[in-house]
Design an enzyme around this catalytic site. Structure first.
Site, PDB file in Angstrom:
ATOM      1  N   TYR A 122       3.862   6.688   9.870  1.00 41.25           N
ATOM      2  CA  TYR A 122       2.928   5.415   9.591  1.00 41.25           C
ATOM      3  C   TYR A 122       4.053   4.361   8.860  1.00 41.25           C
ATOM      4  O   TYR A 122       3.638   3.061   9.238  1.00 41.25           O
ATOM      5  CB  TYR A 122       1.771   6.002   8.381  1.00 41.25           C
ATOM      6  CG  TYR A 122       0.614   4.657   8.642  1.00 41.25           C
ATOM      7  CD1 TYR A 122      -0.537   5.256   9.230  1.00 41.25           C
ATOM      8  CD2 TYR A 122       0.918   3.828   7.511  1.00 41.25           C
ATOM      9  CE1 TYR A 122      -1.344   3.964   9.245  1.00 41.25           C
ATOM     10  CE2 TYR A 122      -0.279   2.885   7.461  1.00 41.25           C
ATOM     11  CZ  TYR A 122      -1.325   2.868   8.271  1.00 41.25           C
ATOM     12  OH  TYR A 122      -2.201   1.997   8.139  1.00 41.25           O
TER      13      TYR A 122
ATOM     14  N   LYS B  92       0.734   0.207  15.102  1.00 45.75           N
ATOM     15  CA  LYS B  92       2.093  -0.045  15.481  1.00 45.75           C
ATOM     16  C   LYS B  92       2.303  -1.011  16.108  1.00 45.75           C
ATOM     17  O   LYS B  92       3.715  -1.457  16.456  1.00 45.75           O
ATOM     18  CB  LYS B  92       2.376   1.323  16.216  1.00 45.75           C
ATOM     19  CG  LYS B  92       2.560   2.712  15.434  1.00 45.75           C
ATOM     20  CD  LYS B  92       3.996   2.577  14.744  1.00 45.75           C
ATOM     21  CE  LYS B  92       4.228   3.619  13.580  1.00 45.75           C
ATOM     22  NZ  LYS B  92       4.133   2.964  12.259  1.00 45.75           N
TER      23      LYS B  92
ATOM     24  N   TYR C  21      -9.299   5.870   6.818  1.00 47.06           N
ATOM     25  CA  TYR C  21      -9.607   6.276   8.134  1.00 47.06           C
ATOM     26  C   TYR C  21     -10.582   7.363   8.100  1.00 47.06           C
ATOM     27  O   TYR C  21     -10.236   8.519   7.721  1.00 47.06           O
ATOM     28  CB  TYR C  21      -7.985   6.578   8.753  1.00 47.06           C
ATOM     29  CG  TYR C  21      -7.167   5.546   9.115  1.00 47.06           C
ATOM     30  CD1 TYR C  21      -6.407   5.070   8.084  1.00 47.06           C
ATOM     31  CD2 TYR C  21      -6.966   5.210  10.443  1.00 47.06           C
ATOM     32  CE1 TYR C  21      -5.185   4.284   8.220  1.00 47.06           C
ATOM     33  CE2 TYR C  21      -6.128   4.120  10.622  1.00 47.06           C
ATOM     34  CZ  TYR C  21      -5.219   3.434   9.404  1.00 47.06           C
ATOM     35  OH  TYR C  21      -4.395   2.531   9.932  1.00 47.06           O
TER      36      TYR C  21
ATOM     37  N   PRO D 147      -4.798   0.946  18.403  1.00 41.44           N
ATOM     38  CA  PRO D 147      -4.387   0.220  17.083  1.00 41.44           C
ATOM     39  C   PRO D 147      -4.612   1.297  15.839  1.00 41.44           C
ATOM     40  O   PRO D 147      -4.179   0.831  14.744  1.00 41.44           O
ATOM     41  CB  PRO D 147      -5.583  -0.896  16.866  1.00 41.44           C
ATOM     42  CG  PRO D 147      -6.741  -0.326  17.687  1.00 41.44           C
ATOM     43  CD  PRO D 147      -6.216   0.407  18.803  1.00 41.44           C
TER      44      PRO D 147
ATOM     45  N   HIS E 121       0.966  -1.320  -0.011  1.00 39.70           N
ATOM     46  CA  HIS E 121      -0.117   0.153   0.129  1.00 39.70           C
ATOM     47  C   HIS E 121       0.786   1.259   0.009  1.00 39.70           C
ATOM     48  O   HIS E 121       1.846   1.265   0.899  1.00 39.70           O
ATOM     49  CB  HIS E 121      -0.952  -0.080   1.331  1.00 39.70           C
ATOM     50  CG  HIS E 121      -2.069  -0.963   1.186  1.00 39.70           C
ATOM     51  ND1 HIS E 121      -3.228  -0.482   1.486  1.00 39.70           N
ATOM     52  CD2 HIS E 121      -2.162  -1.989   0.606  1.00 39.70           C
ATOM     53  CE1 HIS E 121      -4.188  -1.685   1.399  1.00 39.70           C
ATOM     54  NE2 HIS E 121      -3.562  -2.523   0.782  1.00 39.70           N
TER      55      HIS E 121
HETATM   56  C1  PHB Z   1      -6.469  -4.178  10.135  1.00 37.67           C
HETATM   57  O1  PHB Z   1      -6.321  -4.325   8.966  1.00 37.67           O
HETATM   58  O2  PHB Z   1      -6.726  -5.049  11.144  1.00 37.67           O
HETATM   59  C2  PHB Z   1      -5.608  -2.644  10.544  1.00 37.67           C
HETATM   60  C3  PHB Z   1      -5.335  -1.670   9.664  1.00 37.67           C
HETATM   61  C4  PHB Z   1      -4.830  -0.608  10.372  1.00 37.67           C
HETATM   62  C5  PHB Z   1      -4.813  -0.079  11.591  1.00 37.67           C
HETATM   63  C6  PHB Z   1      -5.668  -1.095  12.389  1.00 37.67           C
HETATM   64  C7  PHB Z   1      -5.897  -2.352  11.886  1.00 37.67           C
HETATM   65  O3  PHB Z   1      -4.496   1.129  11.913  1.00 37.67           O
END
Ligand code: PHB
Length: 399
Positions: A388, A300, A204, A296, A75
């Site tokens: 990130y 990280k 997000y 989450p 990504h």
């Molecule tokens: C996930 O795909 O489980 C996932 C992706 C990004 C995050 C948290 C969880 O920030």
């Protein structure tokens, strides 16, 4: 009762513990891992999905035979969505890096399968595992195997990679150990669904109804989350209500519609920021969730665990092979420098994107200002992108 002895005894056979064992094996050190869980149970645990480039490099080593590059998805950016509009943060253009979507259970599968292939000593399903005599020159681990037989394995060093409810952590005397904690008034409701992807990259989204994250797993399985009350019972939500809630949080003039399908997993994930300082006492070293947890939002947790063992493995090797403990003496400070950067990033992303239950109008509007300050600025986006995708191991300030 005293079995064999090894160079490093590792309590925990999750990603941190197994990756450490692999790194040490490459250095010619002998290890044992003990874990209270069944191997099958760890394989089925659904957790995070995003790997930093540094984590992918570790996993790409030929002796692991990982499918991260063939099955994982690169990504090159994420989508920050607020006010119903999407704003892409282009990692490649901003910092020349990417992340990989590769679920933790796949990563565990690679590490566990490679451990079997290399004949490494990993004992699952044990009870009463704990470190022994860490202040002596002959520390080790005690555990009872699945057949009920007690064991003591002596070692030069013990590593606690035993997760957020770590038993090892308590072996650092209370007077020498400091805990830093921050709690959050919300959690994530996570689902797995049999549906095609709704977007090519992660979204997000901040909305007046709360946060939502649209993530993926594969061409026909998707992972999504929405902010909820920590006391939510996942079974009290119908599929219809879940889809309505997720859709509401990504709604916008561009007409974004989530692709729906049957939901086959529902979990509520509690949030906590936690750091144990130091991550070391005498012959015991902590790694991963045993020493720190993050919410989450910044993806990280797993990456930090892998970063810990990247620092710890060469330090253990220098100590065992060359009797040189200088790197080990620095381990806690080196690891904590990265941990606190990740704590800050996770806290910042969480605050910026979530809606506090009693958030006043000023703060709700200010958060949109904060998001605008990021997406309207190359520097703002680059700052997010750098964090990130993951910092280099040696911070610029140290060279
Ligand atoms: C996930 O795909 O489980 C996932 C992706 C990004 C995050 C948290 C969880 O920030």
């Amino acid at each position: 009762m005293s079995d064999r002895s090894v160079d490093v005894a590792i309590i925990g056979a999750g990603p941190a513990g197994l990756m450490l064992a692999h790194l040490l094996r490459r250095e010619g050190l002998s290890t044992v891992n003990v874990d209270s869980r069944l191997e099958e149970k760890i394989r089925r645990t659904h957790r995070a999905g995003i790997l930093e480039h540094g984590s992918v490099e570790m996993l790409s080593h030929e002796d692991l035979n990982s499918r991260v590059l063939s099955e994982g998805h690169r990504h090159d950016g994420i989508d920050l969505r607020f006010g119903g509009q999407s704003h892409r943060v282009d990692f490649q253009a901003l910092v020349g890096e990417s992340v990989w979507l590769y679920p933790q259970n796949e990563l565990f599968h690679d590490l566990a399968t490679a451990a079997h292939r290399h004949g490494m000593d990993v004992r699952y399903n044990v009870t009463e595992a704990r470190p022994m005599d860490i202040e002596s020159d002959s520390p080790g681990v005690y555990f009872v195997d699945e057949g009920g037989t007690p064991h003591e394995i002596r070692s030069r060093y013990v590593v606690g990679a035993d997760g957020s409810r770590s038993v090892c952590r308590a072996s650092i005397p209370e007077g020498l150990r400091r805990h830093y904690v921050s709690e959050y008034p919300f959690a994530w409701f996570g689902i797995l669904t049999e549906a095609p992807p709704s977007a090519p990259e992660l979204i997000y989204a901040r909305s007046p109804h709360g946060f939502a994250l649209i993530s993926q797993r594969s061409a026909d399985v998707q992972r999504m989350y929405f902010q909820c009350d920590p006391e939510t019972d996942p079974n009290s939500w119908s599929e219809e209500d879940i889809w309505a809630e997720l859709q509401k949080r990504v709604e916008g003039p561009d007409g974004l519609r989530l692709k729906t399908g049957p939901i086959f997993d529902k979990t509520v994930l509690k949030f906590r920021s936690f750091v144990c300082d130091p991550m070391h006492h005498e012959h015991l070293f902590l790694a991963g969730d045993a020493a720190h947890t993050v919410p989450p939002t910044g993806a990280k947790g797993l990456n930090l665990a892998l970063a810990d063992v990247r620092v710890l493995a060469p330090a253990l090797a220098a100590a065992v092979r060359d009797e040189d403990e200088r790197l080990l003496a620095d381990y806690s400070d080196t690891a904590l420098a990265r941990v606190w950067k990740a704590q800050n990033f996770s806290y910042w992303m969480t605050g910026m994107l979530h809606q506090e239950p009693d958030e006043n109008e000023f703060n709700a509007a200010r958060r949109l200002g904060e998001l605008r300050a990021v997406v309207d600025s190359q520097h703002g986006k680059a700052f997010l992108a750098e964090q990130y995708t993951g910092w280099p191991d040696t911070p610029a300030s140290a060279v």
